[in-house]
Structure formats: C-alpha cells, structure tokens
Design a protein around this motif. Structure first.
Motif, PDB file in Angstrom:
ATOM      1  N   SER A   1      54.949 -20.440  32.661  1.00 45.49           N
ATOM      2  CA  SER A   1      54.141 -21.202  31.714  1.00 45.49           C
ATOM      3  C   SER A   1      52.935 -20.398  31.246  1.00 45.49           C
ATOM      4  O   SER A   1      52.210 -20.812  30.343  1.00 45.49           O
ATOM      5  CB  SER A   1      53.672 -22.513  32.357  1.00 45.49           C
ATOM      6  N   ASP A   2      52.718 -19.261  31.870  1.00 42.91           N
ATOM      7  CA  ASP A   2      51.580 -18.384  31.567  1.00 42.91           C
ATOM      8  C   ASP A   2      51.931 -17.507  30.357  1.00 42.91           C
ATOM      9  O   ASP A   2      52.862 -16.706  30.411  1.00 42.91           O
ATOM     10  CB  ASP A   2      51.286 -17.510  32.791  1.00 42.91           C
ATOM     11  N   LEU A   3      51.196 -17.665  29.282  1.00 44.23           N
ATOM     12  CA  LEU A   3      51.497 -16.926  28.052  1.00 44.23           C
ATOM     13  C   LEU A   3      51.389 -15.421  28.237  1.00 44.23           C
ATOM     14  O   LEU A   3      52.106 -14.655  27.583  1.00 44.23           O
ATOM     15  CB  LEU A   3      50.554 -17.385  26.923  1.00 44.23           C
ATOM     16  N   SER A   4      50.515 -14.968  29.147  1.00 44.08           N
ATOM     17  CA  SER A   4      50.353 -13.523  29.349  1.00 44.08           C
ATOM     18  C   SER A   4      51.638 -12.893  29.877  1.00 44.08           C
ATOM     19  O   SER A   4      51.924 -11.723  29.590  1.00 44.08           O
ATOM     20  CB  SER A   4      49.189 -13.247  30.314  1.00 44.08           C
ATOM     21  N   VAL A   5      52.428 -13.657  30.649  1.00 46.12           N
ATOM     22  CA  VAL A   5      53.715 -13.152  31.132  1.00 46.12           C
ATOM     23  C   VAL A   5      54.641 -12.895  29.949  1.00 46.12           C
ATOM     24  O   VAL A   5      55.334 -11.869  29.878  1.00 46.12           O
ATOM     25  CB  VAL A   5      54.353 -14.160  32.115  1.00 46.12           C
TER      26      VAL A   5
ATOM     27  N   ASP B   1      70.997 -20.197  24.774  1.00 45.19           N
ATOM     28  CA  ASP B   1      69.965 -19.271  25.245  1.00 45.19           C
ATOM     29  C   ASP B   1      69.419 -19.831  26.560  1.00 45.19           C
ATOM     30  O   ASP B   1      68.738 -20.863  26.576  1.00 45.19           O
ATOM     31  CB  ASP B   1      68.857 -19.146  24.195  1.00 45.19           C
ATOM     32  N   VAL B   2      69.735 -19.162  27.677  1.00 42.94           N
ATOM     33  CA  VAL B   2      69.334 -19.635  29.005  1.00 42.94           C
ATOM     34  C   VAL B   2      67.977 -19.041  29.370  1.00 42.94           C
ATOM     35  O   VAL B   2      67.842 -17.829  29.534  1.00 42.94           O
ATOM     36  CB  VAL B   2      70.382 -19.251  30.071  1.00 42.94           C
ATOM     37  N   GLY B   3      66.983 -19.907  29.483  1.00 45.82           N
ATOM     38  CA  GLY B   3      65.627 -19.442  29.771  1.00 45.82           C
ATOM     39  C   GLY B   3      65.017 -18.834  28.525  1.00 45.82           C
ATOM     40  O   GLY B   3      64.656 -17.659  28.515  1.00 45.82           O
ATOM     41  N   CYS B   4      64.873 -19.620  27.476  1.00 43.33           N
ATOM     42  CA  CYS B   4      64.536 -19.062  26.150  1.00 43.33           C
ATOM     43  C   CYS B   4      63.098 -18.578  26.041  1.00 43.33           C
ATOM     44  O   CYS B   4      62.773 -17.828  25.117  1.00 43.33           O
ATOM     45  CB  CYS B   4      64.835 -20.080  25.058  1.00 43.33           C
ATOM     46  N   GLY B   5      62.211 -19.006  26.951  1.00 46.37           N
ATOM     47  CA  GLY B   5      60.828 -18.554  26.853  1.00 46.37           C
ATOM     48  C   GLY B   5      60.193 -18.961  25.538  1.00 46.37           C
ATOM     49  O   GLY B   5      60.160 -20.142  25.181  1.00 46.37           O
ATOM     50  N   THR B   6      59.715 -18.002  24.772  1.00 43.70           N
ATOM     51  CA  THR B   6      59.094 -18.274  23.471  1.00 43.70           C
ATOM     52  C   THR B   6      60.118 -18.508  22.370  1.00 43.70           C
ATOM     53  O   THR B   6      59.754 -18.840  21.246  1.00 43.70           O
ATOM     54  CB  THR B   6      58.195 -17.102  23.049  1.00 43.70           C
TER      55      THR B   6
ATOM     56  N   GLY C   1      73.008 -15.918  11.841  1.00 40.10           N
ATOM     57  CA  GLY C   1      73.960 -16.846  11.238  1.00 40.10           C
ATOM     58  C   GLY C   1      74.573 -17.859  12.172  1.00 40.10           C
ATOM     59  O   GLY C   1      75.553 -18.533  11.802  1.00 40.10           O
ATOM     60  N   ALA C   2      74.042 -18.017  13.378  1.00 38.32           N
ATOM     61  CA  ALA C   2      74.583 -19.013  14.309  1.00 38.32           C
ATOM     62  C   ALA C   2      74.495 -20.407  13.687  1.00 38.32           C
ATOM     63  O   ALA C   2      73.509 -20.758  13.042  1.00 38.32           O
ATOM     64  CB  ALA C   2      73.826 -18.976  15.631  1.00 38.32           C
ATOM     65  N   ARG C   3      75.548 -21.212  13.879  1.00 33.07           N
ATOM     66  CA  ARG C   3      75.547 -22.581  13.373  1.00 33.07           C
ATOM     67  C   ARG C   3      74.591 -23.454  14.165  1.00 33.07           C
ATOM     68  O   ARG C   3      73.889 -24.306  13.615  1.00 33.07           O
ATOM     69  CB  ARG C   3      76.957 -23.161  13.425  1.00 33.07           C
ATOM     70  N   LYS C   4      74.566 -23.247  15.489  1.00 38.23           N
ATOM     71  CA  LYS C   4      73.734 -24.041  16.369  1.00 38.23           C
ATOM     72  C   LYS C   4      73.298 -23.179  17.548  1.00 38.23           C
ATOM     73  O   LYS C   4      74.098 -22.416  18.102  1.00 38.23           O
ATOM     74  CB  LYS C   4      74.508 -25.258  16.890  1.00 38.23           C
ATOM     75  N   VAL C   5      72.030 -23.308  17.939  1.00 37.05           N
ATOM     76  CA  VAL C   5      71.519 -22.618  19.123  1.00 37.05           C
ATOM     77  C   VAL C   5      70.862 -23.657  20.033  1.00 37.05           C
ATOM     78  O   VAL C   5      69.941 -24.363  19.610  1.00 37.05           O
ATOM     79  CB  VAL C   5      70.488 -21.526  18.770  1.00 37.05           C
ATOM     80  N   TYR C   6      71.362 -23.759  21.254  1.00 35.68           N
ATOM     81  CA  TYR C   6      70.736 -24.595  22.265  1.00 35.68           C
ATOM     82  C   TYR C   6      69.840 -23.685  23.109  1.00 35.68           C
ATOM     83  O   TYR C   6      70.324 -22.780  23.794  1.00 35.68           O
ATOM     84  CB  TYR C   6      71.788 -25.268  23.146  1.00 35.68           C
ATOM     85  N   ALA C   7      68.534 -23.931  23.037  1.00 33.86           N
ATOM     86  CA  ALA C   7      67.556 -23.072  23.722  1.00 33.86           C
ATOM     87  C   ALA C   7      66.983 -23.840  24.915  1.00 33.86           C
ATOM     88  O   ALA C   7      66.225 -24.802  24.746  1.00 33.86           O
ATOM     89  CB  ALA C   7      66.443 -22.666  22.759  1.00 33.86           C
ATOM     90  N   VAL C   8      67.363 -23.420  26.119  1.00 34.85           N
ATOM     91  CA  VAL C   8      66.982 -24.125  27.344  1.00 34.85           C
ATOM     92  C   VAL C   8      65.800 -23.423  28.003  1.00 34.85           C
ATOM     93  O   VAL C   8      65.846 -22.221  28.250  1.00 34.85           O
ATOM     94  CB  VAL C   8      68.176 -24.189  28.323  1.00 34.85           C
TER      95      VAL C   8
ATOM     96  N   HIS D   1      58.264 -24.253  26.763  1.00 33.25           N
ATOM     97  CA  HIS D   1      59.150 -24.882  25.774  1.00 33.25           C
ATOM     98  C   HIS D   1      58.351 -25.433  24.595  1.00 33.25           C
ATOM     99  O   HIS D   1      58.850 -25.468  23.461  1.00 33.25           O
ATOM    100  CB  HIS D   1      59.979 -25.998  26.429  1.00 33.25           C
ATOM    101  N   LYS D   2      57.116 -25.862  24.844  1.00 31.60           N
ATOM    102  CA  LYS D   2      56.285 -26.400  23.755  1.00 31.60           C
ATOM    103  C   LYS D   2      55.943 -25.314  22.740  1.00 31.60           C
ATOM    104  O   LYS D   2      56.001 -25.536  21.526  1.00 31.60           O
ATOM    105  CB  LYS D   2      55.004 -27.005  24.337  1.00 31.60           C
ATOM    106  N   LYS D   3      55.586 -24.133  23.244  1.00 33.39           N
ATOM    107  CA  LYS D   3      55.272 -23.019  22.353  1.00 33.39           C
ATOM    108  C   LYS D   3      56.527 -22.569  21.593  1.00 33.39           C
ATOM    109  O   LYS D   3      56.462 -22.249  20.403  1.00 33.39           O
ATOM    110  CB  LYS D   3      54.682 -21.858  23.149  1.00 33.39           C
ATOM    111  N   ALA D   4      57.673 -22.559  22.279  1.00 32.67           N
ATOM    112  CA  ALA D   4      58.926 -22.178  21.623  1.00 32.67           C
ATOM    113  C   ALA D   4      59.235 -23.131  20.471  1.00 32.67           C
ATOM    114  O   ALA D   4      59.630 -22.702  19.372  1.00 32.67           O
ATOM    115  CB  ALA D   4      60.068 -22.176  22.628  1.00 32.67           C
ATOM    116  N   GLU D   5      59.051 -24.413  20.719  1.00 30.98           N
ATOM    117  CA  GLU D   5      59.329 -25.405  19.672  1.00 30.98           C
ATOM    118  C   GLU D   5      58.420 -25.193  18.468  1.00 30.98           C
ATOM    119  O   GLU D   5      58.853 -25.293  17.317  1.00 30.98           O
ATOM    120  CB  GLU D   5      59.153 -26.810  20.244  1.00 30.98           C
TER     121      GLU D   5
END
Length: 347
Positions: free
Chosen positions: A47-51, A83-88, A99-106, A112-116
């Motif tokens: 959860s640390d952005l510096s990482v 995407d397993v462990g999508c981070g940002t 061109g992916a039709r759908k990406v599930y980012a876990v 996850h909030k920053k990624a969204e």
C-alpha cells in the motif's frame, strides 16, 4: 566451531565439525510467524506508494513487459486478460492499449484505489475492471486467455507470489491460455565481495589514524548475518554462474516449489577470498516475438530493483585459481511463513 547470530527476521547458523572454512554450512532461516499476520503485513507493505515508485522506475522491468505485449499484440487483441497483483495498473494498461477486450486487474492492497484512479484518468475504465481481493478468492464470469503478473521477488521466489499465479492459472485460465512471463531461471555463483570488504572491514583499520578494527568486526558480523541484497559488480564473481533451477510457469505446481535442491561444482577462476554465493534470476517474455525478450537481473546486466542476493559464509575463505568448490544448496519454504525461504549452503 558453532556460532549463532540472530536478528529481527533472519537467523544465520554457522556449523562445522572443525575450524576449517571449507566445512562451513550456512543456513538462513526466517523466524516463525503466524501465516495470517505475515499475509496482512505483506499486502500492507504494497500500500506504500514508494514501493511502487521503485518498481515503476525500474526500466528493465517495464521494458520486458511492454516489449512482450507490444511484440505479441496479436495474443492480446480482443482477448480477456487477468492481471494478478496489478499494483498501480501499469500492466493492465499495457494490455488494454494492445487491444484486449477485457482486463480483470486484481489487487489485494489499498493500492487498488490508485490503480482505479489512473485507469480512469487514462480512459480505460470500460476495458479494465479493478477487483480488490486476493486472487485466490476471485471468481470471474469467464475464463481468461492471458494471465500477466509481476510477481517475482528477490532471487525470484522470495514472497512466494508465484503460488497465487498458479492458483489463478488452474482455476481461471482457458485451456491453451498463456502465462506471462513464461519461464524463469535462478542462478548461483561464488563471490569475493571485495567492495563490501573494503567498505566494512578495511575502512576501520585506519580510521583517522586509529585502529577501529574491533568495531569494524562487529559491524561486518552483523551485516554478514543476513542476506545482502545489493547490486554487485561482475568482477566479484569467482567462477562461471550455474543454473540452480529452471521453472516453467505454465506447468509448475505449488508442491514443486516447497523445496529446491542442487549440487554444484564451481571451478575458481582467480585466487581470492570467497565471501559467499550470489543468487539472481532471469525471466523469458519472448512468446511468439521474432527476437528474445529476457528480463535479466544478473550482475552484468542493467541494474534492477531486484539487484542480487548474496548469502555469506560468515568467513572469508581462501580459494585458489583452478580449485573446485563443491556445495549443496537448498531453498526450503518456511512452514509458518511460506512467503519466505530458508537458504542453506553446505560444502
């Protein structure tokens, strides 16, 4: 000789029947901890952005993934990606752009909030869906064509996130689907660590005209009691690196990762004092590209945030050019905290 040195997370045991450095066995063990607490701490750390800043600034890392997706865009076009462990979310964005039709980012951490936010700001909210959970709990409305993940830790296996990728592969990947990266190799090589010795031993021998060696010895002992994660020069290598293991991420099972063992014989290429053994890895991203795409974390490659992991012997052992150094190396997953491994090196 028998000595035990303890620190907060790791313990170094030096054991032999004689005082001969050639009989030294080095074992690095994680202190027991509750699995649940270890898991909570693991996700909290991400959860640390510096990482994430450190990883986002790692150009060899990002180039491997972006080149892989760009050069294999046909494998992503109109496909479903996990995407397993999508981070940002950077890998999800690469996949969506291809061109992916759908990406599930876990993503299990609060990142996850920053990624969204980033996905929305870049106009890919219709393609990329963020799922805040551990992937082991995730159920999807469809099977995926591609699993992409940056799960690798120090010496490849530290953090043991590969187990999560395997779980997703077994449950969520279509038959004939692909895992990126596809394979990984761990390498091992004896090292001199002369720069380390100059910094932490020789430095104190003539400290402003005084001999502070006794302090230097204590500092060095403390530093050598844990794995040393740092970029080392290829000039520190005392032999040809050897492959410790080669893992196919499309096929490997979690049970195969519990314990890895190998016997090695290294021919010393120059007379020196051997400090220990360095570990690093590479991963193959080539797929159907016309040229190899390899993420290489070796001392001779462009530095990455993984650097190399050196396991010290606890002594500086004299070795001669042409001498054979024979060792048995074991990586054993910790029972209480499977995200960590014990590494033992025995001559």
């Amino acid at each position: 000789m028998e000595a035990t040195r303890a620190c907060t997370k790791l313990q170094l045991l030096l054991m032999s029947e004689e005082e001969d450095p050639g009989e030294v066995q080095v074992e690095i063990q994680d202190q027991p901890s509750a699995q649940a607490q270890a898991s909570d701490d693991y996700f909290h750390s991400y959860s640390d952005l510096s990482v994430h800043e450190l990883m986002l600034r790692d150009q060899p890392r990002l180039t491997a993934y972006s080149d892989c997706i760009e050069k294999n865009a046909h494998l992503f076009q109109s496909k479903v990606v996990l995407d397993v462990g999508c981070g940002t979310g950077i890998l999800s964005l690469f996949a969506a752009r291809a061109g992916a039709r759908k990406v599930y980012a876990v993503e299990a951490s609060e990142m996850h909030k920053k990624a969204e936010t980033l996905i929305k700001e870049n106009g890919y909210s219709d393609t990329i869906e963020i799922i805040h959970d551990v992937v082991e709990n995730v159920k999807l409305p469809e099977k995926v064509d591609v699993i992409i993940s940056e799960w690798m830790g120090f010496y490849l296996l530290h953090e043991s996130m590969l187990a999560s990728v395997i779980d997703a592969r077994e449950r969520l990947l279509k038959e004939g689907g692909i895992v990126i990266p596809s394979t990984g190799k761990i390498y091992i090589c004896p090292v001199a660590m002369e720069h380390f010795r100059k910094q932490h031993v020789d430095y104190w021998k003539a400290y402003h005209g005084f001999d502070f060696s006794s302090i230097g010895d204590e500092i060095m002992t403390a530093k050598m009691s844990t794995p040393f994660v740092e970029q080392i020069s290829s000039s520190e290598l005392l032999s040809r690196p050897q492959e410790f293991t080669n893992i196919d991420f499309n096929k490997v099972e979690t049970a195969e990762l519990v314990s890895l063992t190998g016997d090695f014989s290294f021919e010393v290429e120059r007379t020196a004092q051997m400090a220990g053994f360095a570990f690093w890895f590479d991963c193959d991203f080539t797929l159907e590209s016309s040229f190899p795409i390899i993420l290489d974390t070796s001392p001779s490659s462009e530095p990455t945030h993984w650097k190399q992991t050196t396991v010290f012997l606890g002594v500086f052992a004299d070795v001669q050019k042409g001498e054979q150094v024979e060792v048995k190396v074991t990586m054993q997953q910790d029972d209480m905290n499977p995200r960590h491994y014990s590494i033992s090196i025995q001559s």
